[in-house]
Enzyme design. Structure first.
Site, PDB file in Angstrom:
ATOM      1  N   LYS A 176       0.851  -1.200   0.000  1.00 24.12           N
ATOM      2  CA  LYS A 176       0.000   0.000   0.000  1.00 24.12           C
ATOM      3  C   LYS A 176       0.884   1.247   0.000  1.00 24.12           C
ATOM      4  CE  LYS A 176      -1.900   3.057   2.868  1.00 24.12           C
ATOM      5  NZ  LYS A 176      -2.023   4.188   1.971  1.00 24.12           N
ATOM      6  N   GLU A 179      -1.248   7.585   0.018  1.00 25.41           N
ATOM      7  CA  GLU A 179      -2.368   8.106  -0.780  1.00 25.41           C
ATOM      8  C   GLU A 179      -1.951   9.295  -1.647  1.00 25.41           C
ATOM      9  OE1 GLU A 179      -1.994   7.751   2.425  1.00 25.41           O
ATOM     10  OE2 GLU A 179      -3.331   9.022   3.607  1.00 25.41           O
ATOM     11  N   GLY A 228       6.803   4.941   8.223  1.00 20.72           N
ATOM     12  CA  GLY A 228       5.947   6.109   8.387  1.00 20.72           C
ATOM     13  C   GLY A 228       6.186   6.724   9.749  1.00 20.72           C
ATOM     14  N   THR A 232       1.566   6.832  13.749  1.00 20.25           N
ATOM     15  CA  THR A 232       0.836   5.820  12.979  1.00 20.25           C
ATOM     16  C   THR A 232       1.263   4.419  13.416  1.00 20.25           C
ATOM     17  OG1 THR A 232       0.762   7.342  11.108  1.00 20.25           O
ATOM     18  CG2 THR A 232       0.282   5.051  10.639  1.00 20.25           C
ATOM     19  N   GLU A 250       9.796   1.207  10.565  1.00 16.70           N
ATOM     20  CA  GLU A 250      10.806   2.232  10.214  1.00 16.70           C
ATOM     21  C   GLU A 250      10.141   3.580  10.428  1.00 16.70           C
ATOM     22  OE1 GLU A 250      13.867   1.980   9.343  1.00 16.70           O
ATOM     23  OE2 GLU A 250      14.067  -0.156   8.952  1.00 16.70           O
ATOM     24  N   CYS A 284      13.385  11.122   6.927  1.00 16.48           N
ATOM     25  CA  CYS A 284      13.397  10.599   8.299  1.00 16.48           C
ATOM     26  C   CYS A 284      14.778  10.741   8.942  1.00 16.48           C
ATOM     27  CB  CYS A 284      12.970   9.139   8.298  1.00 16.48           C
ATOM     28  SG  CYS A 284      13.909   8.144   7.131  1.00 16.48           S
ATOM     29  N   GLU A 385       9.766  15.768  15.539  1.00 12.94           N
ATOM     30  CA  GLU A 385      10.092  15.680  14.112  1.00 12.94           C
ATOM     31  C   GLU A 385       9.199  16.657  13.352  1.00 12.94           C
ATOM     32  OE1 GLU A 385       8.765  12.281  11.787  1.00 12.94           O
ATOM     33  OE2 GLU A 385      10.811  12.049  11.048  1.00 12.94           O
TER      34      GLU A 385
HETATM   35  P1  NAD Z   1       2.241   8.426   7.918  1.00 13.62           P
HETATM   36  O1  NAD Z   1       2.539   7.619   9.101  1.00 13.62           O
HETATM   37  O2  NAD Z   1       1.208   9.489   8.016  1.00 13.62           O
HETATM   38  O3  NAD Z   1       1.768   7.508   6.695  1.00 13.62           O
HETATM   39  C1  NAD Z   1       2.553   6.449   6.213  1.00 13.62           C
HETATM   40  C2  NAD Z   1       1.665   5.425   5.549  1.00 13.62           C
HETATM   41  O4  NAD Z   1       0.808   4.860   6.540  1.00 13.62           O
HETATM   42  C3  NAD Z   1       0.745   5.981   4.465  1.00 13.62           C
HETATM   43  O5  NAD Z   1       0.680   5.038   3.422  1.00 13.62           O
HETATM   44  C4  NAD Z   1      -0.598   6.101   5.175  1.00 13.62           C
HETATM   45  O6  NAD Z   1      -1.710   5.999   4.320  1.00 13.62           O
HETATM   46  C5  NAD Z   1      -0.545   4.922   6.123  1.00 13.62           C
HETATM   47  N1  NAD Z   1      -1.367   5.067   7.329  1.00 13.62           N
HETATM   48  C6  NAD Z   1      -1.738   6.211   7.956  1.00 13.62           C
HETATM   49  N2  NAD Z   1      -2.446   5.923   9.075  1.00 13.62           N
HETATM   50  C7  NAD Z   1      -2.525   4.571   9.141  1.00 13.62           C
HETATM   51  C8  NAD Z   1      -3.097   3.668  10.078  1.00 13.62           C
HETATM   52  N3  NAD Z   1      -3.756   4.091  11.160  1.00 13.62           N
HETATM   53  N4  NAD Z   1      -2.955   2.342   9.858  1.00 13.62           N
HETATM   54  C9  NAD Z   1      -2.276   1.894   8.782  1.00 13.62           C
HETATM   55  N5  NAD Z   1      -1.723   2.702   7.861  1.00 13.62           N
HETATM   56  C10 NAD Z   1      -1.835   4.026   8.035  1.00 13.62           C
HETATM   57  O7  NAD Z   1       3.635   9.025   7.423  1.00 13.62           O
HETATM   58  P2  NAD Z   1       3.920  10.035   6.235  1.00 13.62           P
HETATM   59  O8  NAD Z   1       3.469  11.394   6.633  1.00 13.62           O
HETATM   60  O9  NAD Z   1       3.458   9.449   4.945  1.00 13.62           O
HETATM   61  O10 NAD Z   1       5.527   9.975   6.219  1.00 13.62           O
HETATM   62  C11 NAD Z   1       6.305  10.707   7.074  1.00 13.62           C
HETATM   63  C12 NAD Z   1       6.795   9.876   8.241  1.00 13.62           C
HETATM   64  O11 NAD Z   1       7.466   8.712   7.790  1.00 13.62           O
HETATM   65  C13 NAD Z   1       7.815  10.633   9.070  1.00 13.62           C
HETATM   66  O12 NAD Z   1       7.561  10.412  10.440  1.00 13.62           O
HETATM   67  C14 NAD Z   1       9.141   9.992   8.681  1.00 13.62           C
HETATM   68  O13 NAD Z   1      10.167  10.102   9.626  1.00 13.62           O
HETATM   69  C15 NAD Z   1       8.723   8.577   8.458  1.00 13.62           C
HETATM   70  N6  NAD Z   1       9.704   7.917   7.615  1.00 13.62           N
HETATM   71  C16 NAD Z   1      10.534   6.972   8.171  1.00 13.62           C
HETATM   72  C17 NAD Z   1      11.506   6.349   7.390  1.00 13.62           C
HETATM   73  C18 NAD Z   1      12.429   5.307   7.960  1.00 13.62           C
HETATM   74  O14 NAD Z   1      12.986   4.563   7.182  1.00 13.62           O
HETATM   75  N7  NAD Z   1      12.625   5.238   9.264  1.00 13.62           N
HETATM   76  C19 NAD Z   1      11.611   6.680   6.035  1.00 13.62           C
HETATM   77  C20 NAD Z   1      10.762   7.641   5.511  1.00 13.62           C
HETATM   78  C21 NAD Z   1       9.807   8.243   6.308  1.00 13.62           C
END
Ligand code: NAD
Length: 490
Positions: A176, A179, A228, A232, A250, A284, A385
């Site tokens: 997935k 969005e 993410g 989340t 991650e 990140c 962050e």
């Molecule tokens: P997010 O957590 O809002 O969303 C990530 C994904 O999770 C999206 O596909 C979203 O649709 C899905 N999602 C959202 N709520 C959910 C739920 N309740 N259950 C299941 N899926 C859900 O993150 P974002 O804003 O897309 O990305 C930014 C974040 O990602 C930052 O915190 C960043 O540090 C982190 N990130 C971490 C790494 C790593 O490798 N450690 C790499 C890139 C980004």
């Protein structure tokens, strides 16, 4: 404008509800594509396809490892070939500069497929020495159906970090994408179809958090790999509890970048720039807490700030752009909120702090590269962050203080050390509570080297041999070699 379908069981399908989602460029709101807005029933279909494909063993059997390797290598080759088209799609939907997607994201995604292609046939257990007449050995077997949820900031790259090792190990996948940025995941599905990855082995479902939630709660998803935000992740851990599925998480970061007086300042400034402003800070591992030794603090500021002011903001498809658009209004509001808080808490802005002025920025979510001083490491701007182009520069007296500042964070993803004294570099590296440390570099990931977090930055590892281990489970086999065996119940 393209109209995409999702990819389930080797077929291109719309959502059961018929709903669609518009994908727009965050820099100007132009419509780029539409994708199906899926729901739980669509996730059920995809998971069922992945489960059926796994149980068939056409893909998952260890006998098929060379075939898996061959197909993954082909996928890598095609990704390299399509770099221009994929980089453009990635930049248009995420707002990140085309320079980055063309030079880094897509090629590294391709490298990832090629790297795991080579390893597929080498996945093996070990022989276990025992103090008796027996042969004991382990098998490394695939886990089953892997659900994958990825964010918007490196859409194809972060998907590849998961898809390539999971498929190499013989699992089947339901991916997935975010969005905001689902298109390159669907392009990856086209490539999988082109090289004849069997039906059901690789599936892509599109939609909102609801789709991710359905995946994380699904009883037939054996493992979930999530990249993410830390928030989340909490909901994902809860959702996965009923089925006790395995997790790789991650998550967020608040990278410390430590500049010692004996470091090469020219190189350090280049590293700080990349660490802070690559992908407009939506990274990140971004080095957002810049700790500079007292004796070089003024010189650093004098040389760093003009460099930041020179950074060109602009449309993600412009090759001169170094800072593109943030992903959404929500993200822009969040950045503005933290700048306001930083000022209220006594921070002083040396540059940035606002949305840029000008017609070319009006419709996008642009924010100026922003540098704070006069804040302490315990303030909100240093602890939370922000995920935008906002950094804080803080002086430190000595090694002890630098380590204390760096470790004073709930996150533990990555950080940098700039010094010419290799003994100091190694000494400090060992004491930092971070999953990745660069000495005299920053933001450099390599497919061969493991990547993942300490503390609230998550658990499990991506890349390297470690990711393969995380996508397999260990079976132990004991073979009795004694003729005379003493049984407890003889
Ligand atoms: P997010 O957590 O809002 O969303 C990530 C994904 O999770 C999206 O596909 C979203 O649709 C899905 N999602 C959202 N709520 C959910 C739920 N309740 N259950 C299941 N899926 C859900 O993150 P974002 O804003 O897309 O990305 C930014 C974040 O990602 C930052 O915190 C960043 O540090 C982190 N990130 C971490 C790494 C790593 O490798 N450690 C790499 C890139 C980004």
């Amino acid at each position: 404008m393209q109209s995409y379908a999702a990819y389930i069981d080797g077929k291109w399908i719309q959502s059961e509800s018929g709903n669609i989602r518009e994908i727009r460029c965050p820099a100007d709101q132009d419509l780029v594509a539409t994708v199906p807005e899926m729901g739980r029933s669509d996730v059920d279909l995809a998971v069922m396809a992945a489960k059926t494909a796994f149980l068939k063993e056409e893909w998952s059997s260890h006998m098929n490892a060379p075939t898996r390797g061959k197909l993954l290598r082909e996928m890598g080759r095609i990704l390299h070939e399509q770099v221009d088209e994929l980089a453009a799609l990635e930049s248009l939907t995420s707002g990140k500069p085309i320079l980055e997607t063309s030079l880094i994201d897509i090629h590294m995604a391709a490298d990832c497929f090629e790297y795991y292609a080579d390893l597929a046939a080498h996945i093996a257990g070990r022989q276990v020495p025992l103090a008796q007449q027996a042969l004991d050995f382990t098998l490394r077997e695939p886990i089953g159906v892997i659900g994958m949820i990825v964010p918007f900031n490196f859409p194809l790259l972060l998907a590849s970090f998961k898809v390539a090792p999971a498929l190499a190990a013989g699992n089947t996948v339901v991916l997935k994408p975010s969005e905001f940025t689902p298109l390159t995941a669907l392009e990856l599905a086209k490539i999988a179809e082109e090289v004849d990855v069997p039906e059901g082995v690789f599936n892509v479902v599109t939609g909102s958090a609801e789709v991710g939630k359905a995946l994380s709660e699904h009883a037939d998803v054996d493992k979930l790999s999530f990249t993410g935000s830390t928030n989340t992740a909490r909901s994902i851990v809860q959702g996965s509890a009923a089925s006790l599925k395995r997790l790789t998480l991650e998550l967020g970061g608040k990278g410390p970048n430590l500049l010692f007086a004996d470091g090469d300042l020219d190189q350090a400034i280049n590293g700080v720039m990349t660490g802070a402003f690559m992908n407009q800070g939506e990274v990140c591992i971004a080095g957002t807490r810049i700790f500079v030794q007292d004796s070089i603090f003024d010189e650093f500021i004098e040389r760093f700030i003009p460099r930041v002011k020179q950074l060109q903001m602009g449309h993600p498809l412009d090759w001169n752009t170094r800072v593109g658009s943030l992903i959404s209004k929500t993200q822009l509001d969040k950045v503005e909120y933290f700048v306001k808080i930083g000022l209220e808490q006594g921070g002083r802005l040396l540059c940035g702090g606002n949305r840029p002025q000008g017609e070319e920025y009006d419709k996008g979510y642009f924010f100026e590269p922003t540098v704070f001083v006069d804040l302490t490491n315990d303030c909100e701007v240093c602890q939370e962050e922000i995920f935008g182009p906002v950094v804080v520069v803080i002086p430190f007296a000595d090694e002890e203080e630098a380590i204390r500042f760096a470790n004073d964070s709930k996150y533990g993803l990555a950080g940098g050390i700039w010094t010419k004294d290799i003994k100091r570099g190694l000494r400090v590296a060992r004491r930092l509570k971070l999953g990745t440390i660069w000495i005299n570099n920053y933001n450099l990931l390599r497919v061969e080297a493991p990547f993942g977090g300490y503390k609230m930055s998550g658990y499990g590892r991506e890349l390297g041999l470690e990711a393969l281990a995380d996508y397999t489970q260990v079976k132990n086999v004991y073979v009795e070699l004694e003729d005379e065996i003493l049984y407890l119940y003889d």
